[in-house]
Design a protein around this motif. Structure first.
Motif: not given
Length: 335
Positions: A106-116
């Motif tokens: 969960l701390a991987v940088p820029y892992l998620f595309r957006d909050s959704a």
């Protein structure tokens, strides 16, 4: 256990047992300690958790919340949970990785595309596995709370590109993922307790730190650090935890009530968080802080080698790919 934690355990016991089973006609009381101010959206969500748990249980269960480090900091609270002297706490997933290595994803940088995308992952099977991952350390996750995106704030020069971080002493959480991320971006990572950070910024022990807008504002760090760069390098959620021994002492029905109340409180917390983020950014701008929306591409490029290294890890690599594929748009063919 540390001497401080031993003293806190004695204090917790003096307040009563962590998850007191009811005497005749009395409610089961779960004591929850955390570090945050009472104005923080996480604290407000915890009050909603108590309201919902009382409603679902017909008044036979409730949560008693102790804010502002009354029962210790994150590390001390975790120790109290492990021995059953405190029922519940909230920690950053970055801290949880010290107990459950898979949480470091969960701390991987820029892992998620957006909050959704993040919500879809955390509310789905991947999130459920991560919540269960610290069970062998006598800890159990109940829900994820939104902690927004973390960005850098500095006392001296503003950060407009990764080059501006070169040589800066940047406070990090006690997390290897956070330390490696700051180092990859060119900074000098300096783990310091959150409660000591204001003084550390004021006295020049560190040149800056990184956190989300509500925490930057409510901590009053903006009074010292007058530059805030919205690079949004990570979106590490908080985790609502319960003591393993306390959880095991609840009935199946009590566990169901508590799990439902926790999930409902997380939904409320996301709304409160969005409101608090907008309010915090407006407030620090009004106070004269330079808030900069930076080009994230150079930051992504600087951490790319670190991300590639994590992708090659036998455990984390598969989890990273699974997260990226969750909710990803299907490839479209010729129409």
């Amino acid at each position: 256990m540390s001497p401080v934690a031993l003293r806190l355990a004695a204090a917790a016991l003096a307040l009563g047992c962590a998850g007191c089973g009811p005497a005749a006609g009395e409610a089961t009381v779960l004591r929850l300690g955390h570090e945050l101010d009472t104005a923080h959206p996480v604290h407000r969500a915890m009050l909603h958790l108590d309201e919902r748990l009382q409603a679902l249980s017909g008044g036979t269960m409730r949560v008693e919340v102790f804010p502002s480090r009354q029962l210790g900091n994150e590390r001390e609270s975790l120790e109290l949970l492990q021995i059953g002297s405190l029922a519940m706490t909230k920690v950053s997933a970055s801290v949880l990785e010290n107990f459950a290595p898979s949480a470091s994803v969960l701390a991987v940088p820029y892992l998620f595309r957006d909050s959704a995308h993040q919500v879809t992952v955390l509310d789905g099977p991947i999130g459920d596995r991560l919540l269960a991952s610290p069970a062998r350390f006598r800890l159990r996750g109940l829900a994820f709370y939104d902690a927004g995106a973390r960005s850098f704030y500095t006392v001296g020069r503003p950060v407009r590109s990764p080059a501006d971080l070169d040589g800066l002493k940047v406070r990090t959480q006690e997390s290897q993922s956070a330390i490696r991320m700051v180092r990859a971006l060119g900074g000098s990572p300096t783990p310091i307790s959150y409660g000591e950070l204001y003084t550390a910024l004021q006295q020049g022990v560190v040149d800056g730190a990184e956190n989300n807008p509500p925490s930057f504002y409510l901590s009053r760090h903006y009074e010292v650090a007058r530059h805030y760069a919205l690079d949004e390098h990570t979106a590490v959620p908080d985790v609502l935890l319960i003591s393993g021994p306390v959880w095991d002492g609840l009935t199946d029905q009590q566990q169901t009530w508590l799990r439902q109340a926790a999930r409902e409180s997380a939904e409320v917390q996301r709304v409160l968080w969005a409101e608090a983020t907008a309010q915090a950014l407006a407030a620090v701008r009004e106070a004269g802080v330079e808030v900069t929306t930076v080009d994230k591409a150079p930051f992504r490029e600087r951490v790319a080698p670190l991300v590639a290294e994590l992708e090659a890890d036998p455990e984390l690599g598969g989890l990273i790919r699974e997260i990226r594929q969750t909710g990803a748009p299907a490839d479209g063919g010729d129409s």
